[in-house]
Design an enzyme around this catalytic site. Sequence first.
Site: not given
Length: 224
Positions: A104, A203, A205
């Site tokens: 990002c 993202h 994650e």
Amino acid sequence: MAASMRTRPVVGVTASARGGRWMWWANQLAVWRAGGRARRITAEDPGPPGGVDALLVGGGDDIDADLYGLDLRLGLRIDKQRDRLELDQLERAHARSLPILGVCRGAQILNVFRGGTLHPDIYEAYGSLPPQRTLLARKRITIVEDSRLYRVMGLRRCRVNSLHHQSIDQLGQDLRAVARDKYRIVQGVDCETGQFVLGVQWHPEFVPLNSHHQALYQALVAAA
């Protein structure tokens, strides 16, 4: 256990000195699952020089527009100390040919580091754009087949989340756009020189159960 810890590559993960702990925790877990050991790097605690085997530039606040030749926009949350930290970490990683993954904001400052520019506000740059922010993987993107990102993720089309309102405009040196959404917003970049350098606008994650997204961390750790 101690021996296992020593054999894991150390991945430096840049983060805000204050706030953003949830991003750090999610990245830390993703790196661990990929076989690495994350080390949090902030402006207040940059760590010893040369202390990592790979660099993950994480998400967070907007990037100072002065770094890429535009005027500061009112109302934007910027962190100049973090900007300087990440540019320094990218310089160190580049000098040592370390593998780099930008997430990002991390993809954006990677582009700025290489001389590129950003759109400070995608809603101004792309006209009548519908709301883009979603933590869930709902946005569709298309990935260029002849790219490292495609080889890592193994997909030409996938869904991603979207928490950004800035995006890459002019590409930096040796970078190319390898993923875009339906509005042509750059969603992924990689390096044309062959060095392991990847940037994604979403993202990964926050998509821990999707093996294609987690493959980004596995590739970073493997390259380390």
